[in-house]
Design a protein around this motif. Structure first.
Motif, PDB file in Angstrom:
ATOM      1  N   PRO A 129       8.662 -12.867 -23.076  1.00  0.00           N
ATOM      2  CA  PRO A 129       8.077 -12.626 -21.762  1.00  0.00           C
ATOM      3  C   PRO A 129       6.450 -12.909 -21.909  1.00  0.00           C
ATOM      4  O   PRO A 129       5.934 -12.561 -22.968  1.00  0.00           O
ATOM      5  N   ALA A 130       5.627 -13.085 -20.865  1.00  0.00           N
ATOM      6  CA  ALA A 130       4.237 -13.117 -20.977  1.00  0.00           C
ATOM      7  C   ALA A 130       3.823 -12.342 -19.670  1.00  0.00           C
ATOM      8  O   ALA A 130       4.322 -12.072 -18.620  1.00  0.00           O
ATOM      9  N   ILE A 131       2.436 -11.937 -19.964  1.00  0.00           N
ATOM     10  CA  ILE A 131       1.788 -11.080 -18.929  1.00  0.00           C
ATOM     11  C   ILE A 131       0.679 -12.257 -18.433  1.00  0.00           C
ATOM     12  O   ILE A 131       0.142 -12.873 -18.869  1.00  0.00           O
ATOM     13  N   ALA A 132       0.954 -12.344 -16.832  1.00  0.00           N
ATOM     14  CA  ALA A 132       0.007 -13.512 -16.096  1.00  0.00           C
ATOM     15  C   ALA A 132      -0.702 -12.816 -14.998  1.00  0.00           C
ATOM     16  O   ALA A 132      -0.253 -11.787 -14.534  1.00  0.00           O
ATOM     17  N   SER A 133      -1.876 -13.369 -14.957  1.00  0.00           N
ATOM     18  CA  SER A 133      -2.632 -12.929 -13.747  1.00  0.00           C
ATOM     19  C   SER A 133      -3.563 -13.828 -13.170  1.00  0.00           C
ATOM     20  O   SER A 133      -3.769 -14.979 -13.886  1.00  0.00           O
ATOM     21  N   VAL A 134      -3.904 -13.666 -11.918  1.00  0.00           N
ATOM     22  CA  VAL A 134      -4.669 -14.700 -11.201  1.00  0.00           C
ATOM     23  C   VAL A 134      -6.233 -14.437 -11.566  1.00  0.00           C
ATOM     24  O   VAL A 134      -6.624 -13.360 -11.474  1.00  0.00           O
ATOM     25  N   PHE A 135      -6.980 -15.439 -11.739  1.00  0.00           N
ATOM     26  CA  PHE A 135      -8.615 -15.116 -12.001  1.00  0.00           C
ATOM     27  C   PHE A 135      -9.145 -15.834 -10.821  1.00  0.00           C
ATOM     28  O   PHE A 135      -8.902 -17.039 -10.522  1.00  0.00           O
ATOM     29  N   PRO A 136     -10.343 -15.471 -10.157  1.00  0.00           N
ATOM     30  CA  PRO A 136     -11.019 -15.716  -9.375  1.00  0.00           C
ATOM     31  C   PRO A 136     -12.004 -17.089 -10.014  1.00  0.00           C
ATOM     32  O   PRO A 136     -12.272 -16.861 -11.107  1.00  0.00           O
ATOM     33  N   THR A 137     -12.314 -18.010  -9.180  1.00  0.00           N
ATOM     34  CA  THR A 137     -13.129 -19.174 -10.095  1.00  0.00           C
ATOM     35  C   THR A 137     -13.867 -19.925  -8.902  1.00  0.00           C
ATOM     36  O   THR A 137     -14.117 -19.214  -7.779  1.00  0.00           O
ATOM     37  N   LYS A 138     -14.786 -20.847  -9.469  1.00  0.00           N
ATOM     38  CA  LYS A 138     -15.507 -21.674  -8.503  1.00  0.00           C
ATOM     39  C   LYS A 138     -14.648 -22.531  -7.368  1.00  0.00           C
ATOM     40  O   LYS A 138     -15.183 -22.863  -6.438  1.00  0.00           O
ATOM     41  N   GLY A 139     -13.476 -22.685  -7.885  1.00  0.00           N
ATOM     42  CA  GLY A 139     -12.606 -23.774  -7.034  1.00  0.00           C
ATOM     43  C   GLY A 139     -11.356 -22.819  -6.694  1.00  0.00           C
ATOM     44  O   GLY A 139     -11.451 -21.646  -6.414  1.00  0.00           O
ATOM     45  N   GLU A 140     -10.338 -23.266  -6.864  1.00  0.00           N
ATOM     46  CA  GLU A 140      -8.863 -22.769  -6.657  1.00  0.00           C
ATOM     47  C   GLU A 140      -8.882 -21.724  -7.579  1.00  0.00           C
ATOM     48  O   GLU A 140      -9.316 -21.794  -8.732  1.00  0.00           O
ATOM     49  N   ASP A 141      -8.165 -20.481  -6.890  1.00  0.00           N
ATOM     50  CA  ASP A 141      -7.547 -19.458  -8.092  1.00  0.00           C
ATOM     51  C   ASP A 141      -6.936 -20.186  -9.503  1.00  0.00           C
ATOM     52  O   ASP A 141      -6.219 -20.947  -9.159  1.00  0.00           O
ATOM     53  N   THR A 142      -7.007 -19.526 -10.632  1.00  0.00           N
ATOM     54  CA  THR A 142      -6.338 -19.799 -11.866  1.00  0.00           C
ATOM     55  C   THR A 142      -5.353 -18.951 -12.303  1.00  0.00           C
ATOM     56  O   THR A 142      -5.710 -17.892 -12.256  1.00  0.00           O
ATOM     57  N   VAL A 143      -4.191 -19.158 -12.500  1.00  0.00           N
ATOM     58  CA  VAL A 143      -3.376 -18.258 -13.243  1.00  0.00           C
ATOM     59  C   VAL A 143      -3.438 -18.477 -14.619  1.00  0.00           C
ATOM     60  O   VAL A 143      -3.296 -19.666 -15.201  1.00  0.00           O
ATOM     61  N   MET A 144      -3.653 -17.460 -15.400  1.00  0.00           N
ATOM     62  CA  MET A 144      -3.528 -17.314 -17.075  1.00  0.00           C
ATOM     63  C   MET A 144      -2.518 -16.583 -17.730  1.00  0.00           C
ATOM     64  O   MET A 144      -2.229 -15.375 -17.053  1.00  0.00           O
ATOM     65  N   LEU A 145      -2.106 -17.157 -18.776  1.00  0.00           N
ATOM     66  CA  LEU A 145      -1.176 -16.478 -19.407  1.00  0.00           C
ATOM     67  C   LEU A 145      -0.897 -16.706 -20.837  1.00  0.00           C
ATOM     68  O   LEU A 145      -1.441 -18.102 -20.846  1.00  0.00           O
ATOM     69  N   ASP A 146      -0.722 -16.208 -21.903  1.00  0.00           N
ATOM     70  CA  ASP A 146      -0.335 -14.806 -21.834  1.00  0.00           C
ATOM     71  C   ASP A 146      -1.656 -13.785 -21.979  1.00  0.00           C
ATOM     72  O   ASP A 146      -2.437 -14.193 -22.716  1.00  0.00           O
ATOM     73  N   LEU A 147      -1.485 -12.633 -21.511  1.00  0.00           N
ATOM     74  CA  LEU A 147      -2.803 -11.762 -21.589  1.00  0.00           C
ATOM     75  C   LEU A 147      -2.621 -10.509 -22.518  1.00  0.00           C
ATOM     76  O   LEU A 147      -3.325  -9.601 -22.250  1.00  0.00           O
ATOM     77  N   GLY A 148      -1.591 -10.500 -23.199  1.00  0.00           N
ATOM     78  CA  GLY A 148      -1.363  -9.640 -24.299  1.00  0.00           C
ATOM     79  C   GLY A 148      -0.061  -9.050 -24.577  1.00  0.00           C
ATOM     80  O   GLY A 148      -0.005  -8.308 -25.518  1.00  0.00           O
ATOM     81  N   ALA A 149       1.009  -9.790 -24.129  1.00  0.00           N
ATOM     82  CA  ALA A 149       2.389  -9.497 -24.582  1.00  0.00           C
ATOM     83  C   ALA A 149       2.736  -9.952 -25.912  1.00  0.00           C
ATOM     84  O   ALA A 149       3.459  -9.276 -26.694  1.00  0.00           O
TER      85      ALA A 149
END
Lengths: 354, 354
Positions: A129-149
């Motif tokens: 499994p991965a931890i994913a989250s959405v980030f604010p950006t200059k354009g469209e929001d970006t989802v990034m994974l893995d954030l620590g699993a």
């Protein structure tokens, strides 16, 4: 599966417990397009006391009492062994039993990941499994994974993360062909360690529900040109915290500037409305909700220090994943991926090497 | 070694070449406490034309003409083979020959690292050079290394980076007992991959010119409570670029806010002085100058896109390292470290494993 989306809430997790969780449920209810129902796990007296403040919410809530709580500093292994009957564990179990469609908790991250992994298991074919989250950006929001699993990730795990992220961007964010990048120290294909180069090589050859853009660098996260950014949990966790810390530093420096003279104070007063809108655009509460992707059940982690608004956003993240049938779609796309020869050949090679 | 600090400048590196490099030399001259002398390598016609604008600088400059330039996109291995006689290579050679005390270039980073490594070699006992840079924070400035020279680092390399960073903080920044942290995904000692845990274990047992604080997280970089942050080049490079990108995003969002209404525009106008001071506090140009630490010669990389002010800061970074005798002090401290039993035992173990 209940007819209306049923969300299990661990009322006792995080720094504030029931006062935040109950108000958050009420806020999420108002914000959601669909009617949400909640199973709320924890100290029934505290929960009932809070519920009195939200009469509209009450009829959508079922309370499941327990005295047992997993402490924020409990070791994940101990939480696994001793967590039975805790608010977190009962909430997870209710999803496993099909009585709820997702669980949201602001509790101990390690315990939440370990317990949901043990109870839900990984989706068939998913290795981690991965931890994913959405980030604010200059354009469209970006989802990034893995954030620590997962501190280190083999190439095929990174490829699976790319798939999980792309399905999220498509189904939940509505981007038909999301651009996917792998985080690296340069954009040239010869750069970086073996695992990212092999993952890039696989992604450039297979078909998956996105378009592989290639390598991206740290400043591509806030640039907002890539929809899904894939990295290992060590780098992803550090990138996330650097981003939080730097955003905080810049805001503080500007806040201090407005206090530095009478003229600046007056200027700040006149601009306050605009500045508040700017702040809202990057409000970490709005982006709260770490999704545990790749598990057989939907689990969303709220940051422990979040207020009711922040927690309500994590509830809505969970509701979106449920509504869009995220897990079914990942399973489907994974099956397609695993049937492709260019994936299978890499997969075999990396399996035999490890 | 010349009596007055002599700095070798590669005039042809970076996006702008001589116009930026020559003006930067003049700015650094004015800013420096000591008189700086320069050997400037590159196209003599262009350099002379620029020098005419700065008559005060001229008497401190010697021009060494060459037509040959290493391109920004040249592969480091090719630059090594074919770079002989280029402005970058000649500037590095002049330091090796003792005709200059440091070299500053805004050219191709990979070529600059590969060439200076080949010409200068590592300081005796140092296994790998690191790229280090200073970051703005809420508190005192923090130095972080490695920012991209080594993708993966064994524990003893991380320990050497800690030492190199601590000596920098003490000798150049004047912090008697710098606090040193290792970047990780949590502050508990059980967290993280093997290499950082072993490095932490060594650092908590040896004596070195700093105090080992333990693990730090991404948001500890801008928090400004730790003087030296140690990490591998993969993570460090990504952290650096995330920080740059997020600072840029927040600034842009606020700038946009001031344009969003007439009232906000007026408010922005009144606060302009204060906002400019805030901007200056985090000016990336002020923090320009990636130090290549651990080499037998002092080399500082200026960002390729920097203007004259930014490049002048990189010159001053080099001048500081020279003035404080940084390399001699690192060599001395390394000798002390390597004599300690608690280091030797780890060192042996990791050597035999690798």
């Amino acid at each position: 599966m209940p007819h209306l989306p049923m969300i299990a809430l661990d009322a006792m997790g995080g720094d504030f417990g029931p006062p935040v969780v109950i108000e958050a449920a009420s806020m999420a209810q108002k914000e959601s397009k669909q009617t949400l129902n909640f199973k709320i796990f924890g100290d029934s007296k505290q929960i009932e006391a809070e519920l009195k403040k939200f009469p509209d919410l009450k009829k959508h809530v079922e309370i499941i009492h327990t005295d047992k709580v997993i402490a924020n500093d409990e070791k994940p292994a101990l939480a696994l062994r001793n967590g039975r009957g805790s608010s977190m564990r009962l909430a997870i179990d209710s999803v496993k039993a099909g009585e709820a469609a997702a669980i949201v908790s602001a509790g101990n991250t390690g315990a939440l990941m370990a317990t949901s992994k043990m109870v839900f298991k990984c989706l068939p074919g998913i290795h981690r499994p991965a931890i994913a989250s959405v980030f604010p950006t200059k354009g469209e929001d970006t989802v990034m994974l893995d954030l620590g699993a997962n501190l280190h990730c083999d190439p095929e795990i990174l490829v699976q993360f790319a798939l999980m992220g792309a399905v999220y961007a498509r189904t939940v964010r509505g981007i038909q062909t999301p651009l996917v990048g792998i985080l690296n120290v340069g954009s040239e294909s010869v750069k970086g360690p073996d695992n990212v180069r092999t993952a890039a090589s696989i992604l450039s050859q297979v078909q998956f529900p996105g378009k592989f853009h290639g390598f991206v660098e740290g400043d591509d996260i806030p640039a907002g040109k890539i929809h899904v950014i894939v990295t290992d949990g060590f780098t992803g966790n550090i990138a996330l915290k650097v981003a939080e810390g730097v955003a905080d530093l810049v805001s503080l420096t500007i806040k201090d500037a407005f206090k530095s003279s009478l003229l600046a104070k007056f200027g700040g007063l006149l601009s306050m409305g605009a500045l508040k809108r700017a702040k809202k655009k990057m409000d970490p509460r709005y982006y709260n909700g770490g999704m545990f992707l790749g598990l057989g059940g939907i689990c969303v982690k709220s940051h422990g220090g979040m207020d009711s608004y922040g927690f309500s956003r994590a509830i809505l993240v969970a509701a979106d994943l449920v509504e869009q049938g995220y897990n079914d779609k990942v399973a489907l796309e994974l099956e397609k991926l695993m049937g492709q020869e260019s994936f299978v050949s890499f997969d075999m090679a990396s399996h035999s090497a490890s």
